[in-house]
Motif scaffolding. Structure first.
Motif, PDB file in Angstrom:
ATOM      1  N   ALA A 243       0.647  -1.288   0.162  1.00 32.53           N
ATOM      2  CA  ALA A 243       0.064   0.021  -0.079  1.00 32.53           C
ATOM      3  C   ALA A 243       0.876   1.350  -0.171  1.00 32.53           C
ATOM      4  N   PHE A 247       1.225   4.323  -2.924  1.00 38.15           N
ATOM      5  CA  PHE A 247       1.050   5.562  -2.410  1.00 38.15           C
ATOM      6  C   PHE A 247       2.205   6.491  -2.528  1.00 38.15           C
ATOM      7  N   ALA A 260      -2.140   0.018  -6.565  1.00 42.39           N
ATOM      8  CA  ALA A 260      -2.459  -0.826  -5.381  1.00 42.39           C
ATOM      9  C   ALA A 260      -3.440  -2.008  -6.080  1.00 42.39           C
ATOM     10  N   THR A 270      -5.637  -4.390  -0.333  1.00 43.81           N
ATOM     11  CA  THR A 270      -4.527  -3.565  -0.787  1.00 43.81           C
ATOM     12  C   THR A 270      -4.851  -2.316  -1.242  1.00 43.81           C
ATOM     13  N   CYS A 274      -4.243   1.292   0.859  1.00 41.03           N
ATOM     14  CA  CYS A 274      -3.487   2.405   0.165  1.00 41.03           C
ATOM     15  C   CYS A 274      -4.634   3.589  -0.041  1.00 41.03           C
TER      16      CYS A 274
END
Length: 310
Positions: A243, A247, A260, A270, A274
């Motif tokens: 994640a 990001f 993700a 996930t 994220c």
């Protein structure tokens, strides 16, 4: 509270649901085996309609409802998780169609003991991502504790894991994630919050050192890796790493969350993890309009936000 802060608080929870819904259609599919996700789509293992979400959002709604109605009460939180599991409350379809093994086992223990402090397994082998996927209501509601009472903020996050995931890895993942989310919602720059030298992180670690696997993430392991080393796994360590990988250098909410969910496998979770980070950073206003308006049961999300923002 400023309007910008409120936008980021709302974005944290709404983002969770968006990432969950985007990943739902390709859950359990390995990367490269499906057409890349670019928008909501139907199908997946639970045969959901576009914009419908899974257990990640359902458990976050239950947690928000508990905080709003009961204050801070782990037994009440677990009771509401049971209402979702047994009765379908908080579900987008009205029934529980998706629940992790560790969560199922923990809720069965809670039914017998009514002790949410001990119902989540402490075993390392039970270190799934089920408590970080639902975490958003905790730092949203307790945002006023940052930065002056990081210890209490971290304690609340850690406690929120216990009803279903008592492993030290899960507990420490919640502590670290809550700190990052709080910093982002307070408008602190992403690179600062994710820096291993961030002062609040040092304070968190001085109170209680993070488990080595979580400390490695806090040191920035996600910056050094790429797929296939980054995986959409149900293991809490790899899940948080994935994640944050999606990001940390994304240009906007859309890019982060699609990176993700397109990792596949545990794609909905996930995505949900994220998009808590992404929503806390870019705010609800940074979520594409069609994704916000395309979410199923928006009234349930608004009710949850009312509970934790009051």
């Amino acid at each position: 509270m400023s309007l910008a802060t409120l936008d980021r608080q709302r974005g944290c929870l709404m983002g969770l649901a968006v990432g969950d819904a985007l990943g739902a259609a390709v859950e359990f599919q390995p990367p490269g085996s499906f057409k890349l996700v670019e928008d909501y789509r139907d199908g997946g293992p639970h045969r959901l309609a576009p914009g419908e979400w899974t257990d990640d959002t359902s458990m976050a709604l239950a947690l928000a409802d508990s905080i709003g109605e009961a204050g801070w009460d782990l037994n009440d939180q677990a009771t509401r998780y049971l209402q979702w599991f047994r009765e379908g409350k908080y579900s987008v379809t009205g029934s529980c169609f998706d629940i992790g093994i560790a969560t199922r086992e923990a809720l069965a223990r809670f039914e017998s003991s009514y002790d949410a402090q001990s119902s989540g397994s402490r075993e390392i082998r039970s270190s799934g991502n089920g408590s970080i996927m639902r975490l958003a209501p905790v730092p949203i509601h307790f945002l006023n504790l940052f930065p002056d009472n990081i210890a209490k903020l971290a304690d609340r996050a850690a406690e929120s894991s216990l009803p279903t995931h008592g492993s030290p890895l899960c507990v420490d993942a919640c502590r670290y994630m809550a700190l990052i989310l709080a910093g982002l919602m307070q408008g602190i720059d992403r690179d600062v919050v994710l820096s291993p030298d961030w002062k609040p992180l040092a304070e968190l670690r001085s109170q209680q050192e993070l488990a080595p696997e979580i400390a490695e993430i806090a040191e920035g392991s996600f910056r050094q890796l790429s797929p296939p080393q980054i995986v959409g796994s149900g293991y809490v360590v790899k899940s948080m790493e994935a994640a944050l990988w999606a990001f940390h250098d994304a240009g906007d909410f859309r890019e982060a969350v699609l990176k993700a969910v397109n990792l596949g496998n545990d794609s909905d979770t996930t995505g949900a993890i994220c998009s808590q980070f992404a929503g806390a950073f870019w705010g609800e206003s940074g979520i594409p309009h069609s994704w916000r308006t395309g979410l199923a049961k928006p009234e349930m999300l608004e009710e949850a936000l009312s509970s934790i923002l009051s």
